[in-house]
Enzyme design. Structure first.
Site, short mmCIF file in Angstrom:
data_model
loop_
_atom_site.label_atom_id
_atom_site.label_comp_id
_atom_site.label_asym_id
_atom_site.label_seq_id
_atom_site.Cartn_x
_atom_site.Cartn_y
_atom_site.Cartn_z
N ARG A 127 12.77 -4.71 2.45
CA ARG A 127 11.67 -4.61 3.41
C ARG A 127 10.82 -5.88 3.41
NH1 ARG A 127 11.37 -1.51 -0.97
NH2 ARG A 127 9.45 -1.15 -2.14
N CYS A 172 -9.41 -8.63 12.76
CA CYS A 172 -9.63 -7.19 12.57
C CYS A 172 -10.83 -6.77 13.41
CB CYS A 172 -9.91 -6.87 11.10
SG CYS A 172 -8.55 -7.24 9.97
N CYS A 198 -11.25 -7.77 1.20
CA CYS A 198 -9.98 -8.01 1.88
C CYS A 198 -9.03 -8.84 1.03
CB CYS A 198 -10.24 -8.72 3.21
SG CYS A 198 -8.72 -9.12 4.11
N ARG A 211 -6.52 -10.44 1.99
CA ARG A 211 -6.14 -11.67 2.68
C ARG A 211 -7.35 -12.42 3.22
NH1 ARG A 211 -2.32 -7.89 5.02
NH2 ARG A 211 -0.63 -7.78 3.50
N ASP A 260 -1.20 -3.73 -7.65
CA ASP A 260 -0.33 -4.81 -7.20
C ASP A 260 -0.29 -5.85 -8.30
OD1 ASP A 260 1.29 -5.39 -4.92
OD2 ASP A 260 -0.38 -4.76 -3.66
N ASP A 279 -7.48 -5.46 -5.68
CA ASP A 279 -6.82 -6.71 -6.04
C ASP A 279 -7.83 -7.73 -6.58
OD1 ASP A 279 -4.28 -5.83 -5.26
OD2 ASP A 279 -4.62 -6.40 -3.18
N ARG A 287 9.21 -9.82 -0.30
CA ARG A 287 9.11 -9.65 -1.75
C ARG A 287 10.11 -8.61 -2.26
NH1 ARG A 287 4.17 -7.71 -2.28
NH2 ARG A 287 3.08 -9.65 -2.76
N TYR A 288 10.22 -7.49 -1.55
CA TYR A 288 11.11 -6.41 -1.97
C TYR A 288 12.48 -6.58 -1.31
CZ TYR A 288 6.71 -4.23 -3.38
OH TYR A 288 5.49 -3.96 -3.95
N LYS A 295 3.98 -3.47 -6.21
CA LYS A 295 3.21 -2.26 -6.57
C LYS A 295 3.75 -1.63 -7.86
CE LYS A 295 2.15 -1.34 -1.75
NZ LYS A 295 2.95 -2.48 -1.25
N CYS A 305 -13.46 -5.98 5.90
CA CYS A 305 -13.77 -5.39 4.60
C CYS A 305 -14.08 -6.51 3.62
CB CYS A 305 -12.57 -4.59 4.10
SG CYS A 305 -11.98 -3.33 5.25
#
Length: 395
Positions: free
Chosen positions: A125, A134, A141, A143, A339, A302, A121-122, A346, A138
């Site tokens: 990076r 995981c 999450c 994702r 985001d 998000d 996206r950037y 961000k 969470c």
């Protein structure tokens, strides 16, 4: 708010709900993974669930799996349905409702994925999604659509295509390993990935995003730290939301990483009923600094499907930052970010300290509400410049 929520001391909660465990087993991260609480029956053996939680656990098999390591489970207050730890990891029925503003892919990662598993996206990076698993899951999450194996999508990382893309795109200087959690990999597998990335000359540094130091601090072994130390410059961003999560075991693991020369930053998510007060946030960031971790980001949650019961207003995040700035060391203050929904990246959000501006000055407000004028630079005139030169040459 209880005094334990603001406690900045470090405590071990072992063995807690597992009194039969030996300390040798407790310190084994593989034992922790084998004994995760991942079913309704395992939950109800240990705590009394609310109706909303019980229904949420039944729903979890079709949205985002439930799994909680014994270490993290011991932080749950069994008598408090509003415990900030249980709100993060025990599903609730509200997850089954999708608010109109919510998105399956809230950060637009799929639309910025030139190769399966690699998000670009950037400009300089990339995000490298290396696993969909995981240690614990969470409930907010980002994702959840791909993580845990029960979401609506499957993560299909194409390793060789991803490495080839990185080799060809010389503008990429920074790679973030995430997922899922990369520190779930064995030392050997993670070493292999890092070695391959380090062989690409234009990649200057690598980051790892992980909640393993919090969910599974037993994984942060001296052997792991020695392996990671070979791949500097290497950075790790951990994910901690509440001061209670920073136990003795977590602190010890973080110190081991820091002493291996790895800069550590923390990324928190602002969550309703978890850390949505200046008092809890201040206790958290102070405790992080004691663990040699720099508070890095505070994320507005998000727009994940089924997350409305955990999201706060943006103004609450701004209020938290305003109550930190000037009231504690600058090292303790994270950057509050949103985001941009759908892939905007961000976006920093700050209290408004600029009251007014004109060509001559900027009027500012400090943390106490006092007003100050900061003048813009006054240009030196030709006449003054000549007088200055004449004075110097004549002296």
């Amino acid at each position: 708010m209880t005094s334990s929520e603001l406690d900045t001391t470090f405590t071990s909660h072992a063995p807690g709900y597992w009194p039969e465990s030996t300390m040798e087993k407790w310190a084994d991260h593989k034992w922790q993974l084998r004994n995760r609480v991942d079913s309704l029956s395992a939950l109800e053996e240990r705590i009394t669930l609310s109706d909303e939680e019980r229904a949420g656990v039944l729903l979890a098999g079709s949205k985002l799996a439930m799994a909680i390591t014994p270490h993290f489970f011991n932080l749950i207050d069994k008598d408090d349905p509003n415990c900030p730890i249980r709100r993060q990891v025990i599903p609730r029925i509200e997850e089954g409702w999708t608010a109109p503003e919510e998105l399956s892919d809230p950060c637009g990662e799929d639309s910025h994925m030139p190769v399966p598993g690699l998000v670009h996206r950037y400009p300089d990076r990339v995000l490298f999604l290396v696993t969909d698993r995981c240690a614990s899951y969470c409930r907010y999450c980002t994702r959840s659509r791909v993580v845990s194996g029960v979401g609506e999508q499957q993560l299909e990382t194409q390793w060789e295509q991803a490495f080839k893309y990185l080799e060809e795109h010389t503008e990429v200087r920074d790679v973030l390993l995430s997922g899922g959690d990369p520190l779930l990999f064995s030392d050997a597998k993670l070493d292999k990935i890092l070695t391959r990335l380090r062989s690409i000359k234009h990649i200057e540094f690598v980051r790892i995003g992980s909640r393993i130091p919090i969910f599974l601090p037993q994984r942060i072994t001296p052997e792991l730290c020695a392996m990671l130390k070979k791949h500097h410059p290497l950075f790790i961003s951990i994910h901690t939301n509440h001061p209670k999560e920073l136990t003795t075991e977590v602190r010890n693991g973080l110190v081991r990483l820091a002493e291996a020369g790895i800069p550590l930053g923390n990324q928190s998510v602002l969550l309703r009923g978890v850390n949505d007060s200046p008092e809890v946030q201040k206790a958290l960031v102070h405790k992080l600094l004691m663990c040699r971790v720099r508070p890095y980001y505070l994320y507005q949650c998000d727009l994940i499907t089924g997350s409305s019961h955990l999201r706060t207003s943006v103004s609450e995040g701004v209020n938290i930052i305003e109550n930190l700035r000037g009231h504690t060391t600058g090292y303790a203050i994270p950057q509050f970010v949103i985001d941009g929904p759908g892939g905007g990246g961000k976006i920093p959000v700050n209290p408004n300290y600029v009251v007014d501006s004109d060509p001559n000055k900027v009027t500012l407000r400090n943390y106490e509400g006092n007003i100050f004028d900061y003048p813009n630079p006054t240009p030196i005139s030709e006449k003054e410049m000549k007088e200055l030169q004449d004075k110097v040459l004549c002296s």
